[in-house]
Design a protein around this motif. Structure first.
Motif, PDB file in Angstrom:
ATOM      1  N   PRO A  68       0.815  -1.226   0.000  1.00 13.90           N
ATOM      2  CA  PRO A  68       0.000   0.000   0.000  1.00 13.90           C
ATOM      3  C   PRO A  68       0.846   1.272   0.000  1.00 13.90           C
ATOM      4  O   PRO A  68       0.490   2.259  -0.639  1.00 13.90           O
ATOM      5  N   GLU A  69       2.001   1.221   0.699  1.00 12.88           N
ATOM      6  CA  GLU A  69       2.795   2.442   0.807  1.00 12.88           C
ATOM      7  C   GLU A  69       3.570   2.742  -0.482  1.00 12.88           C
ATOM      8  O   GLU A  69       4.118   3.824  -0.644  1.00 12.88           O
ATOM      9  N   VAL A  70       3.586   1.769  -1.403  1.00 14.02           N
ATOM     10  CA  VAL A  70       4.273   1.975  -2.672  1.00 14.02           C
ATOM     11  C   VAL A  70       3.396   2.794  -3.632  1.00 14.02           C
ATOM     12  O   VAL A  70       3.884   3.489  -4.511  1.00 14.02           O
ATOM     13  N   LEU A  71       2.085   2.723  -3.423  1.00 13.93           N
ATOM     14  CA  LEU A  71       1.155   3.410  -4.317  1.00 13.93           C
ATOM     15  C   LEU A  71       1.108   4.893  -3.971  1.00 13.93           C
ATOM     16  O   LEU A  71       0.834   5.277  -2.833  1.00 13.93           O
ATOM     17  N   GLU A  72       1.371   5.699  -4.981  1.00 10.10           N
ATOM     18  CA  GLU A  72       1.307   7.146  -4.766  1.00 10.10           C
ATOM     19  C   GLU A  72      -0.001   7.638  -5.378  1.00 10.10           C
ATOM     20  O   GLU A  72      -0.274   7.388  -6.546  1.00 10.10           O
ATOM     21  N   VAL A  73      -0.824   8.323  -4.596  1.00  8.35           N
ATOM     22  CA  VAL A  73      -2.125   8.797  -5.086  1.00  8.35           C
ATOM     23  C   VAL A  73      -2.010  10.273  -5.419  1.00  8.35           C
ATOM     24  O   VAL A  73      -1.445  11.052  -4.653  1.00  8.35           O
ATOM     25  N   SER A  74      -2.543  10.648  -6.568  1.00 10.16           N
ATOM     26  CA  SER A  74      -2.463  12.062  -6.948  1.00 10.16           C
ATOM     27  C   SER A  74      -3.671  12.412  -7.796  1.00 10.16           C
ATOM     28  O   SER A  74      -4.217  11.564  -8.503  1.00 10.16           O
ATOM     29  N   THR A  75      -4.098  13.679  -7.728  1.00 10.59           N
ATOM     30  CA  THR A  75      -5.229  14.096  -8.555  1.00 10.59           C
ATOM     31  C   THR A  75      -4.764  14.597  -9.920  1.00 10.59           C
ATOM     32  O   THR A  75      -5.574  14.856 -10.798  1.00 10.59           O
ATOM     33  N   THR A  76      -3.415  14.713 -10.069  1.00  9.22           N
ATOM     34  CA  THR A  76      -2.912  15.182 -11.365  1.00  9.22           C
ATOM     35  C   THR A  76      -2.124  14.068 -12.047  1.00  9.22           C
ATOM     36  O   THR A  76      -1.486  13.257 -11.379  1.00  9.22           O
ATOM     37  N   SER A  77      -2.170  14.069 -13.333  1.00  8.44           N
ATOM     38  CA  SER A  77      -1.494  13.018 -14.089  1.00  8.44           C
ATOM     39  C   SER A  77      -0.086  13.454 -14.464  1.00  8.44           C
ATOM     40  O   SER A  77       0.183  14.624 -14.703  1.00  8.44           O
ATOM     41  N   ARG A  78       0.847  12.440 -14.402  1.00  7.85           N
ATOM     42  CA  ARG A  78       2.197  12.706 -14.917  1.00  7.85           C
ATOM     43  C   ARG A  78       2.523  11.657 -15.970  1.00  7.85           C
ATOM     44  O   ARG A  78       3.683  11.254 -16.121  1.00  7.85           O
ATOM     45  N   ALA A  79       1.481  11.226 -16.688  1.00  8.30           N
ATOM     46  CA  ALA A  79       1.664  10.184 -17.687  1.00  8.30           C
ATOM     47  C   ALA A  79       2.726  10.615 -18.696  1.00  8.30           C
ATOM     48  O   ALA A  79       2.787  11.775 -19.084  1.00  8.30           O
ATOM     49  N   THR A  90     -13.725  10.888  -6.343  1.00 10.87           N
ATOM     50  CA  THR A  90     -12.792  11.707  -7.120  1.00 10.87           C
ATOM     51  C   THR A  90     -11.962  10.824  -8.049  1.00 10.87           C
ATOM     52  O   THR A  90     -11.579   9.715  -7.684  1.00 10.87           O
ATOM     53  N   GLU A  91     -11.700  11.321  -9.237  1.00 14.16           N
ATOM     54  CA  GLU A  91     -10.800  10.607 -10.145  1.00 14.16           C
ATOM     55  C   GLU A  91      -9.365  10.855  -9.723  1.00 14.16           C
ATOM     56  O   GLU A  91      -8.991  11.997  -9.451  1.00 14.16           O
ATOM     57  N   VAL A  92      -8.582   9.793  -9.628  1.00 12.05           N
ATOM     58  CA  VAL A  92      -7.192   9.954  -9.197  1.00 12.05           C
ATOM     59  C   VAL A  92      -6.258   9.154 -10.085  1.00 12.05           C
ATOM     60  O   VAL A  92      -6.692   8.315 -10.881  1.00 12.05           O
ATOM     61  N   TYR A  93      -4.964   9.444  -9.952  1.00 16.83           N
ATOM     62  CA  TYR A  93      -3.928   8.701 -10.671  1.00 16.83           C
ATOM     63  C   TYR A  93      -3.063   7.995  -9.664  1.00 16.83           C
ATOM     64  O   TYR A  93      -2.677   8.561  -8.642  1.00 16.83           O
ATOM     65  N   LEU A  94      -2.803   6.680  -9.913  1.00 16.08           N
ATOM     66  CA  LEU A  94      -1.948   5.889  -9.035  1.00 16.08           C
ATOM     67  C   LEU A  94      -0.622   5.663  -9.732  1.00 16.08           C
ATOM     68  O   LEU A  94      -0.576   5.239 -10.880  1.00 16.08           O
TER      69      LEU A  94
END
Lengths: 383, 575
Positions: free
Chosen positions: A309-320, A366-370
């Motif tokens: 779980p701690e490896v997953l970074e949650v963010s509302t912005t994409s850095r694709a 909310t839509e998020v990016y993992l």
């Protein structure tokens, strides 16, 4: 220091335990409590047998102690053979009371009819006449051990009048007073409440390191195992499934069972589609994952990716595009745990649990990016 | 109601409500049950004291002077203590050793333990004693006949204090066995294992850890056995009186059977016995309470590996078989053997040739035998049922109600535990000889005696199972709208039934063979089985007696088996 080779211990099948055992029952299935277990413990190390209940860890420990008689295998401490069924040679089984090992029981097994002092003096008093110390030396030895355990001021107290923590130290003092080459600990912290357990865990570690005593520790609590051990053997159904240093076991579990048992993890199953050195690309139903692994697996192998779980970074912005491994999902629920905050994020068919700093809290819906660091994803072969 | 003014109707309503509250089934039942328990427990004691200390002229110690002025009273007290302590020690040593072997070692023939611990409980004391007379009497004992060529005639003499100790001790040993098995099982095995890990040998572990930890259980067992032996009637009466060896119980019997019977002197002896029993029970309670400090936190229920006896295993196996033969096979065999003979004689070709079922046929012709069997059955069923009904309510009062003084009900119900059977019989005869209601001389006085004697056991069974039922089950019935009686009948009774049934079985079995109270209360025509056997022994009708004994043991066995099956059906089975 301690060498265990090919230890096997079976118990009678359930049915035979009933009163009316018949001759034919010899053919009934026997239950393997310990099935071909081997390991070595180096001098001064604390070695942990970790696993769920019924995995054979306690039976292994009790076999070392001499409280169970294994079916086969060898147990050696130092140069001394305690148990052996080696073919050709004479079989050896040193009785428990002649092994000279120290043991702390889960219940502490403190004799309620004796004082603190008498409990600790007992192992010295029952030595064979020739080896027995004088009354004065016994008293000195006992007081010295009680001193170390900070129990000296309670020496005359009735043993039942001690607190949980003091009882644990008393049990430890009693096990150590004969200065055993090996200390056996059978879930010594499981009878205590959570707060006390944590402080006594460090206490135990301090004593063990200070005295440098080789120890075998049995527990089902992975946190305890990670915090205390030099080496851990994870057991399941009478077998050791993984043996290694705490960090190896946590970061590189060799199967799904270990990954699940040690800490929490998300599992994503997939298939190896590309390999470049150590960098693998795995296809999953919800997208591709890039990750590093030293394992050598051919293309097309079915694998499981373990994502802590701690490896997953949650963010509302994409850095694709900038970083690999970005998945898009929706926050389903969140849970505030004080020192951390968990989100459960739905990605396609998967629900992934994340753990992060409580300052990042995102509304469900909310839509998020993992994002996942390829170096921190773990490839686990399918069982 | 419609015409009355509101104030009047309110007042009348209040009075009515108050009355109604008193008149509810709940209150009536509770008052009746509590009253009965108090009556059964206290009235006999009151009359015993009164009859001992008062005569027509008022307070007197004449009874005491006559009873204890006898020059042989010192012998009697000495014999009582010798017999009681001796039997207790024998039963304790045998019972504890067997329990330890059974629980902690790999001794063979563990199946025999079960039989050896249950069957002697089924054989009534009177039959057990008579069986041992057949085996070890110096004149007619089979064992003596068997060893006569080697050791000469009359080697064993059962008619001595040692003989009494032997029979009573063996008969009590299964009880000690059951008590000590429980004690050994409840001990955390890691307490012994940690001693082993400390380097102690098996013997050191036993002496320094196992024994001290089970000491409270041992002390309690020894005291209970001392009290039971003090109260024992059949062994001293049948074995001791022959050679003029008196103990309290046989002396009371003797005094009452002499002409004219000296009730006050018998009462004085009974009071003395009561005091001794009271001391024993009190000490054992005190010990039991202090023993609680030894209860320790237990870890996971890891059954320890049974200790391997190695080369001693066959020896111990032999000991078990020997014990089984002594306690079960021997007495049962000799009864069966005697029951088939025309007259009592040692086994020989002649004896076997003369065997027939005549004695059994004769039983049908003796109208007394059939009456006695009927009486015993009726009394057993009646007292078991009455006691368990009373105690079900009694246990509710003690455990669940908030009625002030409810503990008194508990204490009263335990009073008879201290009263030896013979003393109770004497006390009840004091009561009902004076009572205007014609109960003395009927079978009802026996029913009252049995109910009183076994009330404590019924209470213990009922209270134990009441404790196991969560109060919430009862409360949820109340919240659902059930009245007290509905709750009791539809929720509590079904849940209590396994415990109540267990108690019922126990009381049925012990009532069926009761002797020591009955011997002072029966009247011709109201004999029960054990009385009939006692009479036949005194008349020397050994062969008929043996046949009756076999019938009695078989009836008991059938009762126990039926009860056991019944119990298994309602989930009673206790392994």
């Amino acid at each position: 220091m301690l060498r265990i080779n090919n230890l096997v211990k079976t118990f009678d099948g359930e049915r035979r335990r009933r009163r009316d055992s018949r001759a034919s029952s010899a053919q009934e299935a026997r239950v393997f409590a310990v099935n071909d277990v081997s390991f070595n413990v180096e001098n001064g190390q604390l070695f942990t047998l970790l696993g769920p209940s019924g995995c054979g860890k306690t039976t292994t420990l009790r076999s070392i102690a001499g409280l169970e008689r294994p079916d086969s295998g060898t147990i050696e401490v130092g140069d001394r053979v305690l148990f052996s069924t080696n073919e050709g040679k004479k079989s050896v089984n040193v009785p428990a009371n002649e092994r000279g090992l120290g043991m702390v029981f889960q219940s502490y097994a403190i004799w309620p009819h004796m004082s603190v002092f008498d409990n600790v003096a007992f192992p010295l008093q029952v030595k064979k006449r020739g080896d027995r110390l004088g009354r004065k030396e016994i008293s000195e030895r006992v007081m010295r051990v009680l001193e170390t355990m900070e129990l000296a001021h309670l020496a005359d107290r009735q043993a039942t009048k001690l607190s949980g923590g003091q009882q644990q130290r008393l049990a430890l003092a009693r096990a150590l007073v004969i200065e055993p080459p090996l200390l056996l600990l059978d879930e010594p912290l499981s009878n205590l409440d959570a707060k006390l357990r944590e402080s006594l865990r460090y206490e135990l570690k301090r004593v063990q390191r200070e005295l440098g005593i080789t120890s075998v520790y049995v527990t089902h609590d992975q946190v305890e195992a990670l915090a205390l051990s030099n080496a851990i053997a994870v057991m399941r159904n009478g077998n050791i499934v993984q043996l290694g240093r705490p960090r190896d076991i946590y970061e590189n579990p060799n199967c799904r069972f270990v990954a699940e048992f040690i800490g929490t993890s998300n599992f994503v199953s997939g298939n190896v589609v590309a390999k470049d050195g150590d960098r693998y690309t795995v296809n999953t139903i919800d997208g591709q994952l890039a990750l590093d692994s030293a394992m050598s697996l051919p293309l097309g192998t079915d694998v499981i990716v373990s994502v802590r779980p701690e490896v997953l970074e949650v963010s509302t912005t994409s850095r694709a595009g900038e970083v690999p491994n970005e998945w898009k999902g929706t926050v389903l629920t969140r849970a505030y745990l004080g020192d951390s905050l968990d989100h459960v994020v739905g990605v396609g068919k998967h629900e992934l649990r994340t753990r992060g700093n409580p300052s990042t809290s995102i509304e469900p819906g909310t839509e998020v990016y993992l994002r996942m660091d390829p170096a921190k994803l773990v490839l686990v072969p399918v069982d | 109601m419609t015409t009355a003014s509101p104030a009047v109707s309110a007042r009348r309503g209040a009075t009515l409500g108050w009355l109604r509250r008193l008149g509810t089934p709940k209150v009536i039942i509770i008052v009746v049950v509590a009253g009965l328990i108090g009556y059964l427990a206290l009235v006999p004691l009151y009359y015993l004291i009164w009859g001992t200390f008062f005569d027509a002229d008022g307070f007197t110690l004449g009874g005491f002077a006559r009873a204890y002025g006898d020059p042989r009273v010192g012998d009697m007290i000495g014999n009582s203590l010798w017999f009681a302590v001796g039997s207790a020690v024998l039963s304790l040593v045998v019972g504890t050793a067997l329990a330890y072997l059974n629980v902690r070692t790999d001794v063979p023939f563990k199946g025999l333990f079960f039989a050896a611990s249950i069957i002697p409980l089924i054989i009534p004391g009177i039959l057990y004693t008579i069986a041992w007379i057949f085996l070890a009497s110096p004149d007619i004992g089979l064992l003596n006949k068997a060893i006569e060529p080697i050791l000469g005639p009359g080697f064993f003499d059962i008619f001595t204090v040692w003989g009494m100790v032997w029979v009573e001790g063996l008969h009590l040993s299964p009880i000690v066995f059951l008590l000590m098995v429980a004690a050994f099982r409840s001990m955390d095995p890691s307490l012994e294992e940690s001693a082993l890990m400390s380097g102690a040998s098996r013997w050191q572990v036993f002496r320094r850890v196992t024994m001290p930890l089970t000491r409270p259980a041992i002390v309690a067992a020894v005291l209970v056995m001392v009290v039971r032996s003090l109260e024992s009637f059949e062994v001293p009466a049948l074995l001791g009186l022959q050679n003029g060896i008196y103990v309290f119980t046989s002396r009371i019997y003797f005094v009452l059977r002499s002409y004219p019977p000296d009730l006050a002197a018998a009462g004085a002896l009974a009071v003395g016995l009561l005091v001794l029993a009271l001391i024993g029970v009190t000490i054992s309670n005190l010990v039991g309470r202090s023993g609680k400090t030894y209860q320790t936190v237990t870890g996971k229920g890891f059954r320890p590996r049974p200790m391997e006896l190695g080369k001693w295993r066959p020896v111990m196996g032999g000991v078990i078989v020997l014990y089984f033969f002594l306690t079960v096979v021997g007495p049962l065999f000799v009864l069966l053997y005697t029951s088939l003979l025309k007259f009592y004689q040692a086994p020989s070709a002649e004896a076997f040739a003369s065997m027939s079922l005549d004695n059994y046929r004769q039983l049908f012709d003796i109208s007394d035998a059939m009456t006695a069997l009927k009486n015993s059955l009726a009394l057993g069923l009646g007292s078991a049922t009455l006691v368990m009904i009373l105690m079900a309510v009694g246990a509710w009062i003690v455990v669940r109600s908030r009625i002030p003084g409810r503990q008194l009900v508990d204490h009263f119900s335990f009073v008879p535990l201290v009263i030896p059977g013979l003393v109770l019989g004497l006390a009840l005869s004091f009561v009902y000889l004076r009572s205007p209601v014609p109960i003395y001389g009927t079978i009802f006085i026996l029913l009252i005696a049995y109910c009183t004697r076994y009330m404590p056991y019924g209470m213990r069974y009922a209270v134990t199972s009441m404790h196991q039922i969560s109060a919430e089950l009862e409360e949820s019935a109340q919240v659902s709208g059930a009245s007290w009686w509905q709750t009791f009948r539809r929720v509590l009774l079904p849940l209590l039934s396994p415990g109540l049934l267990a108690g019922w079985i126990y009381i049925l079995v012990v009532s069926f063979r009761e002797l020591s109270s009955s011997i002072l209360l029966y009247s011709p025509g109201n004999e029960v089985l054990s009385i009939l056997i006692f009479e036949q022994y005194e008349n020397g009708q050994f062969t008929v007696l043996a046949a009756l004994g076999v019938v009695m043991v078989l009836t008991l066995a059938v009762l126990v088996i039926i009860a056991y099956k019944l119990g298994a059906k309602v989930g009673l089975r206790q392994d």
